[in-house]
Design a protein around this motif. Structure first.
Motif, PDB file in Angstrom:
ATOM      1  N   VAL A   1      85.620  75.796  33.311  1.00  0.00           N
ATOM      2  CA  VAL A   1      84.781  75.159  32.297  1.00  0.00           C
ATOM      3  C   VAL A   1      83.950  76.211  31.571  1.00  0.00           C
ATOM      4  CG1 VAL A   1      82.834  73.583  31.949  1.00  0.00           C
ATOM      5  CG2 VAL A   1      84.680  72.939  33.492  1.00  0.00           C
ATOM      6  N   GLY A   2      83.430  77.184  32.290  1.00  0.00           N
ATOM      7  CA  GLY A   2      82.561  78.204  31.713  1.00  0.00           C
ATOM      8  C   GLY A   2      83.222  79.080  30.678  1.00  0.00           C
ATOM      9  N   VAL A   3      84.539  79.254  30.743  1.00  0.00           N
ATOM     10  CA  VAL A   3      85.234  80.113  29.785  1.00  0.00           C
ATOM     11  C   VAL A   3      85.868  79.316  28.646  1.00  0.00           C
ATOM     12  CG1 VAL A   3      85.661  81.990  31.409  1.00  0.00           C
ATOM     13  CG2 VAL A   3      87.348  80.152  31.163  1.00  0.00           C
ATOM     14  N   ARG A   4      85.636  78.023  28.610  1.00  0.00           N
ATOM     15  CA  ARG A   4      86.190  77.215  27.520  1.00  0.00           C
ATOM     16  C   ARG A   4      85.545  77.617  26.202  1.00  0.00           C
ATOM     17  NH1 ARG A   4      86.966  70.971  28.763  1.00  0.00           N
ATOM     18  NH2 ARG A   4      87.014  71.120  26.503  1.00  0.00           N
ATOM     19  N   VAL A   5      86.341  77.785  25.196  1.00  0.00           N
ATOM     20  CA  VAL A   5      85.883  78.205  23.875  1.00  0.00           C
ATOM     21  C   VAL A   5      85.053  77.106  23.211  1.00  0.00           C
ATOM     22  CG1 VAL A   5      86.648  78.959  21.586  1.00  0.00           C
ATOM     23  CG2 VAL A   5      87.866  79.719  23.617  1.00  0.00           C
ATOM     24  N   ASP A   6      85.404  75.841  23.477  1.00  0.00           N
ATOM     25  CA  ASP A   6      84.715  74.731  22.814  1.00  0.00           C
ATOM     26  C   ASP A   6      83.414  74.310  23.514  1.00  0.00           C
ATOM     27  OD1 ASP A   6      86.547  71.836  24.125  1.00  0.00           O
ATOM     28  OD2 ASP A   6      86.045  73.763  25.034  1.00  0.00           O
ATOM     29  N   LEU A   7      83.023  75.004  24.572  1.00  0.00           N
ATOM     30  CA  LEU A   7      81.784  74.688  25.282  1.00  0.00           C
ATOM     31  C   LEU A   7      80.599  75.269  24.503  1.00  0.00           C
ATOM     32  CD1 LEU A   7      80.621  73.461  27.951  1.00  0.00           C
ATOM     33  CD2 LEU A   7      80.723  75.764  28.890  1.00  0.00           C
ATOM     34  N   PRO A   8      79.623  74.418  24.126  1.00  0.00           N
ATOM     35  CA  PRO A   8      78.455  74.943  23.395  1.00  0.00           C
ATOM     36  C   PRO A   8      77.695  75.971  24.237  1.00  0.00           C
ATOM     37  CG  PRO A   8      78.538  72.538  23.286  1.00  0.00           C
ATOM     38  CD  PRO A   8      79.584  72.978  24.279  1.00  0.00           C
ATOM     39  N   SER A   9      77.091  76.935  23.559  1.00  0.00           N
ATOM     40  CA  SER A   9      76.383  78.024  24.235  1.00  0.00           C
ATOM     41  C   SER A   9      75.291  77.516  25.167  1.00  0.00           C
ATOM     42  CB  SER A   9      75.766  78.978  23.217  1.00  0.00           C
ATOM     43  OG  SER A   9      76.771  79.579  22.466  1.00  0.00           O
ATOM     44  N   GLU A  10      74.556  76.492  24.735  1.00  0.00           N
ATOM     45  CA  GLU A  10      73.464  75.953  25.549  1.00  0.00           C
ATOM     46  C   GLU A  10      73.996  75.367  26.857  1.00  0.00           C
ATOM     47  OE1 GLU A  10      70.268  76.243  25.413  1.00  0.00           O
ATOM     48  OE2 GLU A  10      69.894  74.865  27.056  1.00  0.00           O
ATOM     49  N   LEU A  11      75.101  74.654  26.795  1.00  0.00           N
ATOM     50  CA  LEU A  11      75.699  74.110  28.024  1.00  0.00           C
ATOM     51  C   LEU A  11      76.213  75.226  28.923  1.00  0.00           C
ATOM     52  CD1 LEU A  11      77.590  70.951  26.738  1.00  0.00           C
ATOM     53  CD2 LEU A  11      75.490  71.048  28.069  1.00  0.00           C
ATOM     54  N   ARG A  12      76.791  76.264  28.304  1.00  0.00           N
ATOM     55  CA  ARG A  12      77.274  77.402  29.098  1.00  0.00           C
ATOM     56  C   ARG A  12      76.101  78.065  29.824  1.00  0.00           C
ATOM     57  NH1 ARG A  12      80.153  79.564  25.529  1.00  0.00           N
ATOM     58  NH2 ARG A  12      82.132  78.836  26.292  1.00  0.00           N
ATOM     59  N   ARG A  13      74.966  78.219  29.121  1.00  0.00           N
ATOM     60  CA  ARG A  13      73.792  78.840  29.729  1.00  0.00           C
ATOM     61  C   ARG A  13      73.275  77.985  30.890  1.00  0.00           C
ATOM     62  NH1 ARG A  13      68.693  78.393  29.680  1.00  0.00           N
ATOM     63  NH2 ARG A  13      68.541  76.868  28.044  1.00  0.00           N
ATOM     64  N   ARG A  14      73.232  76.670  30.715  1.00  0.00           N
ATOM     65  CA  ARG A  14      72.767  75.794  31.802  1.00  0.00           C
ATOM     66  C   ARG A  14      73.728  75.826  32.982  1.00  0.00           C
ATOM     67  NH1 ARG A  14      70.916  70.684  28.444  1.00  0.00           N
ATOM     68  NH2 ARG A  14      72.686  69.812  29.539  1.00  0.00           N
ATOM     69  N   LEU A  15      75.008  75.926  32.708  1.00  0.00           N
ATOM     70  CA  LEU A  15      76.004  76.049  33.771  1.00  0.00           C
ATOM     71  C   LEU A  15      75.780  77.347  34.548  1.00  0.00           C
ATOM     72  CD1 LEU A  15      78.766  75.047  35.020  1.00  0.00           C
ATOM     73  CD2 LEU A  15      79.845  76.565  33.368  1.00  0.00           C
ATOM     74  N   LEU A  16      75.525  78.428  33.825  1.00  0.00           N
ATOM     75  CA  LEU A  16      75.303  79.728  34.468  1.00  0.00           C
ATOM     76  C   LEU A  16      74.018  79.742  35.286  1.00  0.00           C
ATOM     77  CD1 LEU A  16      76.426  82.049  31.555  1.00  0.00           C
ATOM     78  CD2 LEU A  16      77.484  81.897  33.817  1.00  0.00           C
ATOM     79  N   GLN A  17      73.001  78.986  34.870  1.00  0.00           N
ATOM     80  CA  GLN A  17      71.751  78.941  35.623  1.00  0.00           C
ATOM     81  C   GLN A  17      71.964  78.403  37.026  1.00  0.00           C
ATOM     82  OE1 GLN A  17      69.247  76.691  32.871  1.00  0.00           O
ATOM     83  NE2 GLN A  17      67.765  78.351  32.988  1.00  0.00           N
ATOM     84  N   SER A  18      72.824  77.409  37.146  1.00  0.00           N
ATOM     85  CA  SER A  18      73.035  76.807  38.458  1.00  0.00           C
ATOM     86  C   SER A  18      74.167  77.457  39.251  1.00  0.00           C
ATOM     87  CB  SER A  18      73.313  75.303  38.303  1.00  0.00           C
ATOM     88  OG  SER A  18      74.468  75.105  37.521  1.00  0.00           O
ATOM     89  N   ALA A  19      74.858  78.406  38.644  1.00  0.00           N
ATOM     90  CA  ALA A  19      75.979  79.065  39.316  1.00  0.00           C
ATOM     91  C   ALA A  19      75.493  80.153  40.266  1.00  0.00           C
ATOM     92  CB  ALA A  19      76.921  79.676  38.277  1.00  0.00           C
ATOM     93  N   THR A  20      76.262  80.379  41.318  1.00  0.00           N
ATOM     94  CA  THR A  20      75.950  81.466  42.250  1.00  0.00           C
ATOM     95  C   THR A  20      76.371  82.796  41.626  1.00  0.00           C
ATOM     96  OG1 THR A  20      78.108  81.382  43.320  1.00  0.00           O
ATOM     97  CG2 THR A  20      76.371  79.954  44.228  1.00  0.00           C
ATOM     98  N   ASP A  21      75.926  83.886  42.223  1.00  0.00           N
ATOM     99  CA  ASP A  21      76.303  85.217  41.719  1.00  0.00           C
ATOM    100  C   ASP A  21      77.807  85.417  41.771  1.00  0.00           C
ATOM    101  OD1 ASP A  21      73.367  86.955  43.008  1.00  0.00           O
ATOM    102  OD2 ASP A  21      73.699  85.890  41.124  1.00  0.00           O
ATOM    103  N   ALA A  22      78.451  84.889  42.804  1.00  0.00           N
ATOM    104  CA  ALA A  22      79.907  85.042  42.933  1.00  0.00           C
ATOM    105  C   ALA A  22      80.629  84.326  41.785  1.00  0.00           C
ATOM    106  CB  ALA A  22      80.374  84.492  44.277  1.00  0.00           C
ATOM    107  N   VAL A  23      80.159  83.136  41.454  1.00  0.00           N
ATOM    108  CA  VAL A  23      80.775  82.383  40.358  1.00  0.00           C
ATOM    109  C   VAL A  23      80.523  83.089  39.030  1.00  0.00           C
ATOM    110  CG1 VAL A  23      80.663  80.196  39.066  1.00  0.00           C
ATOM    111  CG2 VAL A  23      80.683  80.174  41.561  1.00  0.00           C
ATOM    112  N   ARG A  24      79.322  83.624  38.848  1.00  0.00           N
ATOM    113  CA  ARG A  24      79.017  84.353  37.614  1.00  0.00           C
ATOM    114  C   ARG A  24      79.929  85.568  37.467  1.00  0.00           C
ATOM    115  NH1 ARG A  24      72.488  84.239  38.379  1.00  0.00           N
ATOM    116  NH2 ARG A  24      72.229  82.025  37.955  1.00  0.00           N
ATOM    117  N   ALA A  25      80.154  86.285  38.573  1.00  0.00           N
ATOM    118  CA  ALA A  25      81.024  87.464  38.533  1.00  0.00           C
ATOM    119  C   ALA A  25      82.459  87.065  38.187  1.00  0.00           C
ATOM    120  CB  ALA A  25      80.984  88.195  39.870  1.00  0.00           C
ATOM    121  N   ARG A  26      82.933  85.965  38.796  1.00  0.00           N
ATOM    122  CA  ARG A  26      84.285  85.487  38.491  1.00  0.00           C
ATOM    123  C   ARG A  26      84.402  85.052  37.040  1.00  0.00           C
ATOM    124  NH1 ARG A  26      85.772  80.964  42.244  1.00  0.00           N
ATOM    125  NH2 ARG A  26      83.840  81.431  43.255  1.00  0.00           N
ATOM    126  N   LEU A  27      83.350  84.415  36.555  1.00  0.00           N
ATOM    127  CA  LEU A  27      83.336  83.966  35.168  1.00  0.00           C
ATOM    128  C   LEU A  27      83.423  85.160  34.210  1.00  0.00           C
ATOM    129  CD1 LEU A  27      83.075  81.345  33.545  1.00  0.00           C
ATOM    130  CD2 LEU A  27      80.628  81.645  33.589  1.00  0.00           C
TER     131      LEU A  27
END
Length: 181
Positions: A3-29
């Motif tokens: 979901v995080g790498v989807r092109v059609d995902l608005p930046s604000e939603l991507r930022r909120r997704l990243l806030q709740s993601a763990t460091d491992a998920v952020r690195a994979r993203l």
């Protein structure tokens, strides 16, 4: 990650997704991000990391600061210069309590504004207290343990601050106080 790498995902939603993601998920993203999204994701992760380092996110005891500010107010020593001194020294509790007193609000209303990742809410009590831009900048930056706001963010905030009227700021602040009680 998908979901995080989807092109059609608005930046604000991507930022909120990243806030709740763990460091491992952020690195994979980051490792799976297409080139045109890599910088946006990296910037969002950096902004989140700065937010974690902010001193304001820790648990605070405002009782001592409230007493000190009440004493300064009673002796006529509470003014914009006093607030500016607290903010420049990054004395978080005293800054919040002094801003509350000068704006005619309470620490309970000011505290969430100081803790917010957004700066526009904190502009309201600053304008209600009719603070100079210099003092307002110091208050905004006192929310961070170290460092300062980006120049572009400060310029945007200054534009909002210049267009805000003290009357509207006081009205908004009163609304927030009623809502909080």
């Amino acid at each position: 990650v998908s979901v995080g790498v989807r092109v059609d995902l608005p930046s604000e939603l991507r930022r909120r997704l990243l806030q709740s993601a763990t460091d491992a998920v952020r690195a994979r993203l980051l490792s799976r991000a297409p080139p045109h999204l890599f910088e946006e994701i990296q910037s969002a992760i950096a902004a989140i990391a700065v937010g974690v380092d902010r001193e304001m996110s820790s648990v605070r005891d405002f009782e001592g600061a409230k007493r000190a500010i009440a004493m300064l107010k009673a002796t006529g020593q509470l003014n914009e210069a006093t607030l500016l001194g607290f903010a420049r020294q990054r004395r978080y509790e005293e800054t919040a309590a002094a801003l509350a007193a000068l704006s005619g609000s309470t620490v309970e209303v000011i505290r969430p504004l100081m803790q917010s990742l957004r700066d526009d809410g904190l502009l309201v009590p600053c304008k209600a207290a009719q603070l100079s831009w210099e003092t307002t900048t110091a208050v905004l930056e006192s929310r961070f343990a170290t460092g300062a706001m980006k120049p572009a963010d400060l310029a945007r905030a200054q534009g909002h601050y210049a267009h805000m009227t003290p009357e509207n700021a006081r009205r908004t602040l009163r609304f927030w106080q009623v809502r909080a009680s």
